[in-house]
Every structure is written in C-alpha cells, then in structure tokens.
Design a protein around this motif. Structure first.
Motif, PDB file in Angstrom:
ATOM      1  N   ASP A 188      40.912  57.233  59.638  1.00 25.90           N
ATOM      2  CA  ASP A 188      41.789  57.517  60.767  1.00 25.90           C
ATOM      3  C   ASP A 188      42.822  58.567  60.361  1.00 25.90           C
ATOM      4  O   ASP A 188      43.776  58.273  59.648  1.00 25.90           O
ATOM      5  N   LEU A 189      42.637  59.795  60.845  1.00 24.21           N
ATOM      6  CA  LEU A 189      43.558  60.878  60.493  1.00 24.21           C
ATOM      7  C   LEU A 189      44.953  60.635  61.059  1.00 24.21           C
ATOM      8  O   LEU A 189      45.956  60.930  60.404  1.00 24.21           O
ATOM      9  N   LEU A 190      45.020  60.070  62.274  1.00 26.59           N
ATOM     10  CA  LEU A 190      46.338  59.812  62.868  1.00 26.59           C
ATOM     11  C   LEU A 190      47.116  58.781  62.051  1.00 26.59           C
ATOM     12  O   LEU A 190      48.324  58.922  61.841  1.00 26.59           O
ATOM     13  N   ALA A 191      46.416  57.737  61.574  1.00 24.84           N
ATOM     14  CA  ALA A 191      47.082  56.730  60.748  1.00 24.84           C
ATOM     15  C   ALA A 191      47.558  57.344  59.439  1.00 24.84           C
ATOM     16  O   ALA A 191      48.658  57.044  58.950  1.00 24.84           O
ATOM     17  N   LEU A 192      46.741  58.227  58.867  1.00 26.56           N
ATOM     18  CA  LEU A 192      47.138  58.887  57.626  1.00 26.56           C
ATOM     19  C   LEU A 192      48.348  59.782  57.862  1.00 26.56           C
ATOM     20  O   LEU A 192      49.279  59.811  57.046  1.00 26.56           O
ATOM     21  N   GLU A 193      48.362  60.507  58.978  1.00 28.48           N
ATOM     22  CA  GLU A 193      49.502  61.381  59.267  1.00 28.48           C
ATOM     23  C   GLU A 193      50.781  60.569  59.457  1.00 28.48           C
ATOM     24  O   GLU A 193      51.854  60.961  58.997  1.00 28.48           O
ATOM     25  N   ARG A 194      50.671  59.426  60.154  1.00 26.26           N
ATOM     26  CA  ARG A 194      51.860  58.573  60.313  1.00 26.26           C
ATOM     27  C   ARG A 194      52.367  58.106  58.957  1.00 26.26           C
ATOM     28  O   ARG A 194      53.576  58.068  58.720  1.00 26.26           O
ATOM     29  N   TRP A 195      51.433  57.752  58.072  1.00 26.21           N
ATOM     30  CA  TRP A 195      51.829  57.307  56.731  1.00 26.21           C
ATOM     31  C   TRP A 195      52.465  58.444  55.956  1.00 26.21           C
ATOM     32  O   TRP A 195      53.455  58.252  55.243  1.00 26.21           O
ATOM     33  N   MET A 196      51.934  59.655  56.091  1.00 25.85           N
ATOM     34  CA  MET A 196      52.543  60.820  55.443  1.00 25.85           C
ATOM     35  C   MET A 196      53.980  61.022  55.935  1.00 25.85           C
ATOM     36  O   MET A 196      54.901  61.244  55.141  1.00 25.85           O
ATOM     37  N   LYS A 197      54.169  60.934  57.252  1.00 29.18           N
ATOM     38  CA  LYS A 197      55.507  61.144  57.819  1.00 29.18           C
ATOM     39  C   LYS A 197      56.485  60.069  57.352  1.00 29.18           C
ATOM     40  O   LYS A 197      57.681  60.336  57.181  1.00 29.18           O
ATOM     41  N   ASP A 198      55.989  58.849  57.158  1.00 29.94           N
ATOM     42  CA  ASP A 198      56.841  57.769  56.657  1.00 29.94           C
ATOM     43  C   ASP A 198      57.192  57.948  55.189  1.00 29.94           C
ATOM     44  O   ASP A 198      58.087  57.270  54.676  1.00 29.94           O
ATOM     45  N   ASN A 199      56.485  58.839  54.519  1.00 30.85           N
ATOM     46  CA  ASN A 199      56.687  59.015  53.076  1.00 30.85           C
ATOM     47  C   ASN A 199      57.038  60.448  52.699  1.00 30.85           C
ATOM     48  O   ASN A 199      56.756  60.900  51.582  1.00 30.85           O
ATOM     49  N   LEU A 200      57.684  61.159  53.623  1.00 32.00           N
ATOM     50  CA  LEU A 200      58.074  62.536  53.333  1.00 32.00           C
ATOM     51  C   LEU A 200      59.093  62.627  52.202  1.00 32.00           C
ATOM     52  O   LEU A 200      59.262  63.684  51.591  1.00 32.00           O
TER      53      LEU A 200
END
Length: 298
Positions: A188-200
């Motif tokens: 899930d690319l959207l889930a990965l992107e959300r996780w990336m944003k949470d870990n900037l």
C-alpha cells in the motif's frame, strides 16, 4: 527407507546421514516424532551427479544455488536453476541430474514424519508443480550453515534434535520468503506515504522502508520504482523538502532548526538538498516568499 546416493563427493562438499538408531529415537521423541531429518548435505559443482529412484520412502528437498540441472517425475519434468527449490513428496518415483556443462551446486535434505506431509501445502508446491523460485534465498544461509556445521559433531540424539529444529526453521523461513514474494505487487503506497510523513523527523534508510511493507530491499526498491518512477529515498527527501517549505513559510525557526527537526544532522547538507530540489537555498526561498507577501496590491 530410501537413502542418499553414494555419489563421490567433490571437494568442499558434505553429506550427513543420521544413524538409524538416532532416527528411531527421533521418531519416538515428542519433540521430533512429527518431523525429523534423515540426511542432509551440500554438493558443490556436482559434475556427473545423477540419481534415479523407482521407490522413494521419504521427502526430498533440493535447492540449487549455482549452475543448473534437470528433474523428472511421473507428473512433472523440467530444469532446476540457481535460486530454485525442488520438493519431491514421499513415494514419488524420480530422476534428477546436474547439467553436463554447468553442473549445479545444491543443498539437499531427506526428511520424514507425519508433519512432513504438509510441506508442499506450506511451501506452495504440488506433485505437478514441484519447483518454486526464491528471489531472496541468500537470507537462508545462516540456517543452512548452522545445519551443515553439525557434520563436525557426533550425531547424538541431542544433535539430531537440533538438526530437526534447524530444518523445520529453514522450511518456515522458505515459506515466509514465498509469502513476501506474493505480496510484492500489493503493498500500500498510501500507507507507506503516511508512515513517511509521520517520520519526517527521522533519518530513515531503504531497509526501514522495506521492513515497513514486509519486503526485501531488492523487491521493495523494484516495486517502488515501478509505482512512482523514483527511489524511496528520493521520495522521502521530497516530502521533507515540502515540509521544510511549510516551516520556512509559517514559522520563525532558523534554517538550522528546521534541518534538525527534519532529521538532518548536517544543516549544510540540508541546504544543498533543498537548493537541488527547489532551485534556491532555504534562506533565499524564505526571503523571496517574504518579498512576495510585502508587494503592494494594485
């Protein structure tokens, strides 16, 4: 009970047969009676290796890590190449041999027990499709090495129990690799992107991204590029730069503070990356935006 062949061992190869007395003890012990090894080994550059069995009373796993060979059963036939595993069930008449010019190097194991019957279901093979490909097989090396190292010890019941445990773990790890391979096209690319944003605020690596989606680094990188046209680290850094722009627009934090908040230990590296993405330095970006906001209306 069918036995491993007596084919002469090439240099660097090994073949371990468990004594019949120990196998009998394994069959009776509560920890191993459902699944136990009979023999295992490693044939390196197996020139001239050829085996034919009309009667086969146990299960046989062959994994080719170099070169290639051929197999044939009553229900299937084909070539076994590097990175592929062949699983032959009990009572399966078979024939296999190394390629004459590019002979295989193989790890192999004979095993038995009531639980062994479920191995084909667990690994996703069948009598008519006995071969699977393992793209990430190198992560199995530690298990295989630990198993083969038992050849240097006297094979007591305790050591045989350890061999049974290691072989069971090896099969479970193979099943996990297969499961990850099936999931390659579904992360899930959207889930990965959300996780990336949470870990900037963190400095993450390729391994961190791959672990999050449950893939190897190789397969994650390949699939991510297919989905986005870029690398995960590039994508992650672009998200950081977008957040940096918001902070430069909306806060009074210094460039150094913003860099630290976004996980950059080196503010000069952050500034170079920012300029590469945005075309101007963080300070010039801020000054330019402030200048735009101060222009008089017409």
């Amino acid at each position: 009970m069918s036995q491993p062949s007596n084919w002469p061992l090439p240099a660097g190869s090994s073949r371990i047969r468990l004594p019949q007395e120990v196998v009998s003890q394994l069959r009776q012990h509560p920890f191993s009676k459902d699944f136990y090894p009979l023999a295992f080994g490693h044939y390196l550059d197996a020139q001239g290796h050829l085996v034919k069995r009309a009667i086969h009373s146990n299960y046989l796993l062959i994994f080719c890590h170099q070169g290639r060979g051929y197999y044939e059963t009553e229900q299937a036939r084909g070539e076994l190449q590097a990175g592929q595993l062949l699983l032959l069930p009990k009572h399966c008449k078979h024939r296999y041999q190394a390629h004459s010019e590019h002979p295989w190097s193989i790890y192999w194991a004979h095993f038995d027990g009531p639980a062994a019957a479920s191995c084909m279901d667990i690994l996703g093979t069948s009598p008519d499709k006995p071969v699977i490909t393992l793209p990430d097989w190198r992560e199995l090396r530690s298990d295989v090495t630990a198993l083969l190292n038992l050849q240097h010890q006297r094979l007591t019941l305790a050591q045989a129990q350890l061999a049974a445990t290691l072989l069971r773990k090896l099969l479970l790890d193979i099943a996990n690799i297969r499961q990850r391979a099936r999931q390659v096209s579904h992360f899930d690319l959207l889930a990965l992107e959300r996780w990336m944003k949470d870990n900037l605020h963190r400095s993450l690596s390729l391994a961190d991204f791959a672990d999050f989606v449950g893939l190897s680094r190789f397969h994650f990188s390949k699939k991510f590029r297919q989905k986005t046209g870029t690398t995960a680290l590039h994508y992650f850094n672009d998200l950081k730069i977008k957040q940096a722009c918001r902070l430069l627009d909306q806060s009074q934090q210094t460039v150094r503070q913003i860099a630290a908040d976004l996980g950059f230990d080196d503010p000069y590296y952050f500034s170079r990356l920012f300029k590469k993405v945005m075309g101007l330095s963080p300070q010039h970006y801020r000054n330019h935006r402030i200048g735009e906001q101060e222009l008089p209306s017409t």
